[in-house]
Design an enzyme around this catalytic site. Structure first.
Site, PDB file in Angstrom:
ATOM      1  N   HIS A 124      57.311  47.837  17.303  1.00  0.00           N
ATOM      2  CA  HIS A 124      57.007  48.819  16.113  1.00  0.00           C
ATOM      3  C   HIS A 124      55.417  48.646  15.871  1.00  0.00           C
ATOM      4  CE1 HIS A 124      57.861  44.850  14.148  1.00  0.00           C
ATOM      5  NE2 HIS A 124      56.869  45.253  13.167  1.00  0.00           N
ATOM      6  N   HIS A 188      51.267  39.994   4.029  1.00  0.00           N
ATOM      7  CA  HIS A 188      52.791  39.661   4.156  1.00  0.00           C
ATOM      8  C   HIS A 188      52.801  38.322   4.863  1.00  0.00           C
ATOM      9  CE1 HIS A 188      52.035  41.892   7.649  1.00  0.00           C
ATOM     10  NE2 HIS A 188      53.195  41.566   8.049  1.00  0.00           N
TER      11      HIS A 188
END
Length: 330
Positions: A124, A188
Site C-alpha cells: 500500500h 505515526h
C-alpha cells in the site's frame, strides 16, 4: 479548466501524501476528512490537466517485497507488482524498462549507488496513492523508487535529498513531463503491526527477515493477519484503546516538517537525526524521506516549493495526515 494548459518538456508536478492502511478501513471519519478529500480531488483534476508522460513514485514498503535479509537504501524497479494488502490495490505497474534503466545509469553516473529490481514487489505504500491519484496502477508509465528508511541503521535524510536532486536533473535531461509522487508519513508509530527488528514475536521476526522462507507465515497468511489486525486497530483508535501517545502522533513536529519542506532549502533536513525523530514522532515519520526526495526532484527540474498543503492530526487514521502539492494545474 480555463483554456488549455501549457506543457513544457522536462517539467514536473509534485504530490506528496500520507498513506495508511486504516485510511481505507477507518472505523470513524475524522472531522477533517472533507478537507483532505477536497485536496485529493484538486490533485486528481490537476494531474489530468498536466497529462504526465511519466510518473516517478518514491515510496516505502512494509516487508511485502523488501525483507530485512536484503534492505537497500534506494532501489529502482524495472518491473513492479503490487500485492493485495490491507489499504492497498493489487496489480502491475506499467514500468518503462528503458527509461528506468536510463535513470539507474544516470544516478550511478552521479555517484549514487542505486540498487535495481527486475521484479519489484510493493504494498500500500506505493499502490494506495498511485491508485487514488491516477485511477489505476497502470494508467501512466510509472517508475517506482523504493527508499529503505524504516529499518536501522537509519538512512540520513541528506542521502534522499541528493537522490531527489539527481532524479530532477534526469527529468530535465530527458525532457519527459513527469509527475513526482512522494508517499508516506507524517508522525505515526505502527510497531503494533510492523515491530522494530527483534522486538516482535519470533514468528513475526522470521517473516520480516526472510518472508515466506522464514517458515512462519506464507505471504497469504501474513497479509490476512495484517488485515485482521488493522481492522481491530481502527476500532481501537476510536474507542480509546489506542491513544495519540501510543502512535506518537506529534503535530508540532509534523507542522515544523511541513513548514521547512515548503521553503526553498531542503538541506535543513540534513542535520535532522532519524533516531531522535523516531522517539518523538514514531518510526513511520521516516517515510518522509520520500517527500524530501520527491520535492528535491521537483525543485531540481525548476519547479517551485509546495504552496498548497493540508494537515490534520487524524488519530482515526492512525497517523498525522499531510498532503502537499506543487506544479499541479488548478
Amino acid at each position: 479548466m480555463n483554456g488549455p494548459i501549457d506543457k513544457t518538456p522536462g517539467e514536473s508536478a509534485l504530490v506528496c501524501v500520507s498513506h495508511s492502511p486504516i485510511i481505507m478501513i477507518r472505523a470513524k471519519a475524522p472531522v477533517e476528512e472533507p478537507q483532505i478529500l477536497a485536496h485529493y480531488e484538486r490533485c486528481i483534476a490537476g494531474i489530468e490537466a498536466f497529462a504526465p508522460e511519466l510518473v516517478i513514485e518514491l515510496g516505502t514498503d512494509h516487508f511485502a517485497g523488501f525483507p530485512l535479509s536484503c534492505m537497500p537504501a534506494h532501489c529502482v524497479g524495472l518491473a513492479c507488482e503490487a500485492v493485495a494488502d490491507v489499504g492497498g490495490f493489487p496489480g502491475h505497474f506499467d514500468v518503462p524498462h528503458d527509461i528506468a534503466e536510463a535513470l539507474v545509469a544516470h544516478l550511478r553516473d552521479e555517484d549514487l549507488d542505486t540498487a535495481v529490481s527486475y521484479k519489484m514487489r510493493v504494498d500500500h505504500g506505493f499502490s494506495q496513492p498511485l491508485k487514488r491519484l491516477t485511477g489505476a496502477l497502470h494508467r501512466y508509465p510509472v517508475i517506482p523508487v523504493f527508499i529503505g528508511a524504516l529499518a536501522p541503521p537509519f538512512l540520513p535524510f541528506r542521502r534522499s535529498r541528493l537522490l531527489g536532486e539527481s532524479i530532477g536533473r534526469f527529468i530535465r535531461k530527458t525532457g519527459v513531463r513527469t509527475l513526482l509522487i512522494g508517499s508516506g508519513g507524517l508522525s505515526h508509530h505502527p510497531t503494533r503491526y510492523f515491530p522494530l527488528v527483534g522486538d516482535g514475536d519470533p514468528a513475526v521476526t522470521a517473516y520480516q527477515v526472510e518472508g515466506e522462507r522464514g517458515g512462519s507465515f506464507t505471504d497469504e497468511q501474513w497479509l490476512s493477519r495484517l488485515y485482521d489486525m488493522h481492522v481491530e486497530g481502527a476500532d481501537m483508535l476510536v474507542n480509546g484503546a489506542r491513544t495519540r501517545e501510543d502512535i506518537r502522533l506529534n503535530p508540532d513536529v509534523d507542522e515544523e516538517f511541513l513548514r521547512l519542506l515548503c521553503g526553498n532549502d531542503l538541506s535543513v533536513f540534513d542535520a535532522w537525526n532519524p533516531a531522535a525523530i523516531v522517539e518523538t514522532a514514531g518510526i513511520g515519520f521516516l517515510e518522509l524521506h520520500t517527500w524530501i526526495a520527491a520535492t528535491a526532484a521537483h525543485l531540481a527540474t525548476g519547479g517551485g516549493p509546495p504552496k498548497e498543503r493540508t494537515y490534520a492530526p487524524t488519530l482515526e487514521y492512525g497517523i498525522g495526515y499531510g498532503m502537499v502539492s506543487a506544479g499541479v494545474p488548478s
